[in-house]
Scaffold this active site. Structure first.
Site, PDB file in Angstrom:
ATOM      1  N   ARG A 170       0.853  -1.180   0.000  1.00  0.00           N
ATOM      2  CA  ARG A 170       0.000   0.000   0.000  1.00  0.00           C
ATOM      3  C   ARG A 170       0.891   1.232   0.000  1.00  0.00           C
ATOM      4  O   ARG A 170       2.060   1.160   0.381  1.00  0.00           O
ATOM      5  CB  ARG A 170      -0.956   0.018   1.203  1.00  0.00           C
ATOM      6  CG  ARG A 170      -0.293  -0.428   2.472  1.00  0.00           C
ATOM      7  CD  ARG A 170      -1.192  -0.402   3.659  1.00  0.00           C
ATOM      8  NE  ARG A 170      -0.391   0.166   4.757  1.00  0.00           N
ATOM      9  CZ  ARG A 170      -0.531   1.348   5.265  1.00  0.00           C
ATOM     10  NH1 ARG A 170      -1.474   2.157   4.833  1.00  0.00           N
ATOM     11  NH2 ARG A 170       0.248   1.776   6.233  1.00  0.00           N
ATOM     12  N   ARG A 174      -2.510  10.767   2.133  1.00  0.00           N
ATOM     13  CA  ARG A 174      -3.195  11.473   3.207  1.00  0.00           C
ATOM     14  C   ARG A 174      -3.884  12.707   2.630  1.00  0.00           C
ATOM     15  O   ARG A 174      -3.222  13.498   1.975  1.00  0.00           O
ATOM     16  CB  ARG A 174      -2.107  11.918   4.174  1.00  0.00           C
ATOM     17  CG  ARG A 174      -2.530  11.975   5.588  1.00  0.00           C
ATOM     18  CD  ARG A 174      -1.340  12.410   6.409  1.00  0.00           C
ATOM     19  NE  ARG A 174      -0.664  11.302   7.051  1.00  0.00           N
ATOM     20  CZ  ARG A 174       0.534  11.416   7.615  1.00  0.00           C
ATOM     21  NH1 ARG A 174       1.191  12.552   7.547  1.00  0.00           N
ATOM     22  NH2 ARG A 174       1.075  10.383   8.217  1.00  0.00           N
ATOM     23  N   ARG A 247      19.952  -6.472   0.697  1.00  0.00           N
ATOM     24  CA  ARG A 247      20.356  -5.288  -0.055  1.00  0.00           C
ATOM     25  C   ARG A 247      21.321  -4.536   0.846  1.00  0.00           C
ATOM     26  O   ARG A 247      21.176  -4.528   2.080  1.00  0.00           O
ATOM     27  CB  ARG A 247      19.164  -4.372  -0.358  1.00  0.00           C
ATOM     28  CG  ARG A 247      18.296  -4.819  -1.490  1.00  0.00           C
ATOM     29  CD  ARG A 247      18.911  -4.725  -2.874  1.00  0.00           C
ATOM     30  NE  ARG A 247      19.146  -3.366  -3.345  1.00  0.00           N
ATOM     31  CZ  ARG A 247      19.881  -3.077  -4.412  1.00  0.00           C
ATOM     32  NH1 ARG A 247      20.493  -4.048  -5.095  1.00  0.00           N
ATOM     33  NH2 ARG A 247      20.041  -1.834  -4.808  1.00  0.00           N
ATOM     34  N   ARG A 279      19.108   9.418  -1.109  1.00  0.00           N
ATOM     35  CA  ARG A 279      18.777  10.539  -0.226  1.00  0.00           C
ATOM     36  C   ARG A 279      20.014  11.156   0.388  1.00  0.00           C
ATOM     37  O   ARG A 279      21.091  10.540   0.392  1.00  0.00           O
ATOM     38  CB  ARG A 279      17.779  10.127   0.850  1.00  0.00           C
ATOM     39  CG  ARG A 279      18.166   8.866   1.610  1.00  0.00           C
ATOM     40  CD  ARG A 279      17.063   8.486   2.583  1.00  0.00           C
ATOM     41  NE  ARG A 279      17.548   7.566   3.589  1.00  0.00           N
ATOM     42  CZ  ARG A 279      16.907   7.276   4.714  1.00  0.00           C
ATOM     43  NH1 ARG A 279      15.746   7.834   4.979  1.00  0.00           N
ATOM     44  NH2 ARG A 279      17.416   6.424   5.569  1.00  0.00           N
ATOM     45  N   GLU A 299      23.323   8.654   0.570  1.00  0.00           N
ATOM     46  CA  GLU A 299      23.039   7.223   0.752  1.00  0.00           C
ATOM     47  C   GLU A 299      22.882   6.563  -0.619  1.00  0.00           C
ATOM     48  O   GLU A 299      21.985   6.921  -1.377  1.00  0.00           O
ATOM     49  CB  GLU A 299      21.744   7.125   1.561  1.00  0.00           C
ATOM     50  CG  GLU A 299      21.579   5.842   2.308  1.00  0.00           C
ATOM     51  CD  GLU A 299      20.396   5.911   3.264  1.00  0.00           C
ATOM     52  OE1 GLU A 299      20.413   6.743   4.196  1.00  0.00           O
ATOM     53  OE2 GLU A 299      19.449   5.135   3.058  1.00  0.00           O
ATOM     54  N   TYR A 347      13.304  -7.447   8.797  1.00  0.00           N
ATOM     55  CA  TYR A 347      13.488  -6.023   9.028  1.00  0.00           C
ATOM     56  C   TYR A 347      12.697  -5.629  10.275  1.00  0.00           C
ATOM     57  O   TYR A 347      11.502  -5.889  10.373  1.00  0.00           O
ATOM     58  CB  TYR A 347      13.015  -5.156   7.845  1.00  0.00           C
ATOM     59  CG  TYR A 347      13.197  -3.705   8.207  1.00  0.00           C
ATOM     60  CD1 TYR A 347      14.433  -3.091   8.045  1.00  0.00           C
ATOM     61  CD2 TYR A 347      12.172  -2.974   8.800  1.00  0.00           C
ATOM     62  CE1 TYR A 347      14.641  -1.779   8.455  1.00  0.00           C
ATOM     63  CE2 TYR A 347      12.378  -1.660   9.210  1.00  0.00           C
ATOM     64  CZ  TYR A 347      13.611  -1.078   9.036  1.00  0.00           C
ATOM     65  OH  TYR A 347      13.822   0.214   9.456  1.00  0.00           O
ATOM     66  N   ASP A 349      11.970  -2.310  12.968  1.00  0.00           N
ATOM     67  CA  ASP A 349      12.232  -0.958  13.439  1.00  0.00           C
ATOM     68  C   ASP A 349      12.757  -1.073  14.869  1.00  0.00           C
ATOM     69  O   ASP A 349      12.620  -2.126  15.507  1.00  0.00           O
ATOM     70  CB  ASP A 349      10.943  -0.126  13.421  1.00  0.00           C
ATOM     71  CG  ASP A 349      10.743   0.575  12.074  1.00  0.00           C
ATOM     72  OD1 ASP A 349      11.754   0.898  11.424  1.00  0.00           O
ATOM     73  OD2 ASP A 349       9.579   0.791  11.695  1.00  0.00           O
TER      74      ASP A 349
HETATM   75  P1  FAD Z   1      22.191  -4.607  14.864  1.00  0.00           P
HETATM   76  O1  FAD Z   1      22.016  -3.191  15.275  1.00  0.00           O
HETATM   77  O2  FAD Z   1      22.622  -4.862  13.480  1.00  0.00           O
HETATM   78  O3  FAD Z   1      23.192  -5.301  15.885  1.00  0.00           O
HETATM   79  C1  FAD Z   1      23.816  -6.529  15.616  1.00  0.00           C
HETATM   80  C2  FAD Z   1      25.231  -6.452  16.127  1.00  0.00           C
HETATM   81  O4  FAD Z   1      25.827  -7.750  16.073  1.00  0.00           O
HETATM   82  C3  FAD Z   1      26.128  -5.532  15.304  1.00  0.00           C
HETATM   83  O5  FAD Z   1      26.734  -4.574  16.139  1.00  0.00           O
HETATM   84  C4  FAD Z   1      27.157  -6.479  14.681  1.00  0.00           C
HETATM   85  O6  FAD Z   1      28.433  -5.894  14.551  1.00  0.00           O
HETATM   86  C5  FAD Z   1      27.183  -7.613  15.687  1.00  0.00           C
HETATM   87  N1  FAD Z   1      27.625  -8.884  15.110  1.00  0.00           N
HETATM   88  C6  FAD Z   1      27.147  -9.496  14.010  1.00  0.00           C
HETATM   89  N2  FAD Z   1      27.826 -10.635  13.773  1.00  0.00           N
HETATM   90  C7  FAD Z   1      28.763 -10.744  14.743  1.00  0.00           C
HETATM   91  C8  FAD Z   1      29.791 -11.679  15.014  1.00  0.00           C
HETATM   92  N3  FAD Z   1      29.987 -12.729  14.224  1.00  0.00           N
HETATM   93  N4  FAD Z   1      30.573 -11.482  16.098  1.00  0.00           N
HETATM   94  C9  FAD Z   1      30.408 -10.393  16.891  1.00  0.00           C
HETATM   95  N5  FAD Z   1      29.459  -9.475  16.671  1.00  0.00           N
HETATM   96  C10 FAD Z   1      28.635  -9.630  15.611  1.00  0.00           C
HETATM   97  N6  FAD Z   1      14.542   1.767  12.814  1.00  0.00           N
HETATM   98  C11 FAD Z   1      13.709   2.728  13.288  1.00  0.00           C
HETATM   99  O7  FAD Z   1      12.946   2.472  14.227  1.00  0.00           O
HETATM  100  N7  FAD Z   1      13.736   3.992  12.763  1.00  0.00           N
HETATM  101  C12 FAD Z   1      14.554   4.339  11.735  1.00  0.00           C
HETATM  102  O8  FAD Z   1      14.547   5.497  11.290  1.00  0.00           O
HETATM  103  C13 FAD Z   1      15.427   3.337  11.204  1.00  0.00           C
HETATM  104  N8  FAD Z   1      16.258   3.631  10.190  1.00  0.00           N
HETATM  105  C14 FAD Z   1      17.038   2.647   9.651  1.00  0.00           C
HETATM  106  C15 FAD Z   1      17.856   2.970   8.563  1.00  0.00           C
HETATM  107  C16 FAD Z   1      18.640   1.981   7.976  1.00  0.00           C
HETATM  108  C17 FAD Z   1      19.514   2.345   6.814  1.00  0.00           C
HETATM  109  C18 FAD Z   1      18.577   0.655   8.464  1.00  0.00           C
HETATM  110  C19 FAD Z   1      19.378  -0.435   7.811  1.00  0.00           C
HETATM  111  C20 FAD Z   1      17.801   0.341   9.571  1.00  0.00           C
HETATM  112  C21 FAD Z   1      17.015   1.326  10.168  1.00  0.00           C
HETATM  113  N9  FAD Z   1      16.215   1.056  11.286  1.00  0.00           N
HETATM  114  C22 FAD Z   1      15.382   2.033  11.783  1.00  0.00           C
HETATM  115  C23 FAD Z   1      16.221  -0.280  11.928  1.00  0.00           C
HETATM  116  C24 FAD Z   1      17.241  -0.405  13.086  1.00  0.00           C
HETATM  117  O9  FAD Z   1      18.543  -0.193  12.590  1.00  0.00           O
HETATM  118  C25 FAD Z   1      17.127  -1.811  13.714  1.00  0.00           C
HETATM  119  O10 FAD Z   1      15.849  -1.968  14.278  1.00  0.00           O
HETATM  120  C26 FAD Z   1      18.134  -2.133  14.815  1.00  0.00           C
HETATM  121  O11 FAD Z   1      19.400  -1.639  14.569  1.00  0.00           O
HETATM  122  C27 FAD Z   1      18.223  -3.638  14.997  1.00  0.00           C
HETATM  123  O12 FAD Z   1      19.040  -3.970  16.098  1.00  0.00           O
HETATM  124  P2  FAD Z   1      19.707  -5.423  16.183  1.00  0.00           P
HETATM  125  O13 FAD Z   1      20.280  -5.530  17.550  1.00  0.00           O
HETATM  126  O14 FAD Z   1      18.750  -6.441  15.729  1.00  0.00           O
HETATM  127  O15 FAD Z   1      20.847  -5.422  15.057  1.00  0.00           O
END
Ligand code: FAD
Length: 376
Positions: A170, A174, A247, A279, A299, A347, A349
């Site tokens: 979708r 607005r 990606r 962007r 980006e 994915y 947030d």
């Molecule tokens: P991560 O933050 O990726 O943490 C995983 C960690 O594990 C990393 O530090 C990595 O280095 C570590 N790791 C991985 N493998 C290993 C290994 N083998 N040994 C040791 N360490 C390891 N969310 C929002 O709510 N608002 C936003 O505006 C928003 N913008 C975003 C923009 C982008 C470009 C992206 C990609 C995401 C965005 N998000 C946003 C989503 C947000 O980034 C995630 O919700 C969040 O970071 C997820 O946390 P996580 O702990 O799952 O993963």
């Protein structure tokens, strides 16, 4: 002996570490990067908090999650109102009356609805076969051509005619003059950046940086009774069912010396096909910064290959099938908790990953949690 070895210091790992140590458990947290915080990490440049892995704006409808994060930092009043630059023409996002006024000169909602409806009818698409047809059938040709086509094709590196229709389920339209991107009740940026939250969560916890779990797997696993794993699940199982695809993105960050205000907004999307980036983020506007200089990040979307930073999972049928197999293995593990975006190939947030971590904590400690998963 530690109770938990936590692999990854992103939001999932940090929330889990904080909650487990609050319950008297000993945690050892490692990250392969040279900093904590995962993708929410910010780096100070010219005294501006730079969102190193893409702009992160916190938003949620869930009061429990909002109250939870506010325990660790105060949030500012930032409201995400991105603008689109199409060949020098500026439009407000998300699609709203300001956008329609600029596009067609219309003033009243009924006029805008009529134009969109006419364009949808004229296109005559009954069963959309690809993303282009899907988008036109949802919002008509003008919005598609100027604000969706180029941006989406750059993001996916493919023509919109080759992309499947399901990518766009979708497109929020607005019919009010409201530029607030999110519909959520709560949003903002933590004062001082996300690092403030992560540092508070990890206070008193043993943290080791620049340590890759897979390089020292055997010795690390012996240090703790259980593992909380937030890295890539396919790598955890040595890619035995195949590689999960993503990606990727490439960021080009520059200090701009000549001006303190480069683009007048934190987020500007470039929706034409020709501009190579999707962007530009001007970081200081996320915090209403008044520094003398400014820092911008372009980006660039990028095809992912193993070894690149995995940003967005490609949840198509092929990859989801592979993930399902890994998940079956993960479900059989008694002493490993898989969590976060990489281990669940999803994915999330920020509010969702915090909710998922708190749900994992409740499960682990057999507690009944408040509804942290909440409305999306
Ligand atoms: P991560 O933050 O990726 O943490 C995983 C960690 O594990 C990393 O530090 C990595 O280095 C570590 N790791 C991985 N493998 C290993 C290994 N083998 N040994 C040791 N360490 C390891 N969310 C929002 O709510 N608002 C936003 O505006 C928003 N913008 C975003 C923009 C982008 C470009 C992206 C990609 C995401 C965005 N998000 C946003 C989503 C947000 O980034 C995630 O919700 C969040 O970071 C997820 O946390 P996580 O702990 O799952 O993963």
């Amino acid at each position: 002996m530690y109770d938990y070895l936590i692999v990854g210091s992103g939001l999932f790992g940090s929330v889990f570490a904080y909650e487990a140590s609050k319950r008297g458990k000993k945690c050892f947290l490692i990250d392969k990067r040279n900093h904590t915080g995962g993708n929410v990490y910010t780096e100070s440049l010219e005294d501006i908090n730079v969102h190193k892995y893409g702009a992160h704006i916190f938003h949620t409808n869930n009061k429990e999650i909002w109250d939870y994060v506010n325990r660790f930092a105060e949030f500012n009043r930032y409201t995400n109102s991105p603008i689109a630059n199409y060949k020098g023409e500026i439009y407000n996002l998300p699609f709203n009356m300001n956008t329609f006024n600029k596009l067609w000169g219309v003033i009243r909602p009924e006029e805008a609805k009529k134009i969109i409806e006419e364009q949808k009818q004229a296109a005559g698409i009954k069963a959309p076969k690809n993303l282009e047809e899907q988008a036109i059938s949802l919002v008509g040709t003008d919005l598609y051509e100027k604000l969706i086509k180029g941006y989406t094709e750059k993001q996916w590196g493919r023509s919109a005619k080759q992309l499947p229709a399901f990518i766009i389920k979708r497109l929020p339209v607005r019919f009010t003059y409201d530029n607030n991107y999110f519909n959520d009740r709560y949003q903002g940026i933590p004062n001082g950046g996300y690092n403030v939250i992560i540092e508070k969560m990890l206070e008193g916890i043993d943290v080791r940086l620049s340590v890759d779990f897979f390089k020292h797997r055997e010795e690390l696993e012996q240090l703790a009774k259980k593992v909380v794993f937030t890295g890539m699940i396919d790598q955890y199982y040595d890619y035995k069912y195949g590689v999960l695809e993503y990606r990727s993105l490439h960021f080009k960050t520059k200090v701009v010396e000549e001006t303190d205000n480069y683009q007048g907004n934190a987020v500007v999307n470039y929706t034409d096909k020709e501009t190579p980036y999707t962007r530009i983020i001007e970081h200081k506007h996320l915090e209403f910064g008044t520094q003398a200089k400014t820092v911008i990040t372009e980006e660039y979307p990028k095809e992912w290959k193993p070894g690149d930073e995995p940003y967005y999972p490609i949840n198509d049928a092929k990859n989801n099938e592979i993930y399902k197999k890994y998940k079956q293995l993960a479900d059989q593990e008694a002493d490993v908790i898989f969590g976060g975006r990489l281990a669940t190939y999803k994915y999330y947030d920020m509010h969702q990953v915090i909710g998922a971590a708190l749900a994992a904590v409740s499960k682990e400690f057999a507690e009944t949690a408040p509804d942290f998963t909440g409305p999306p």
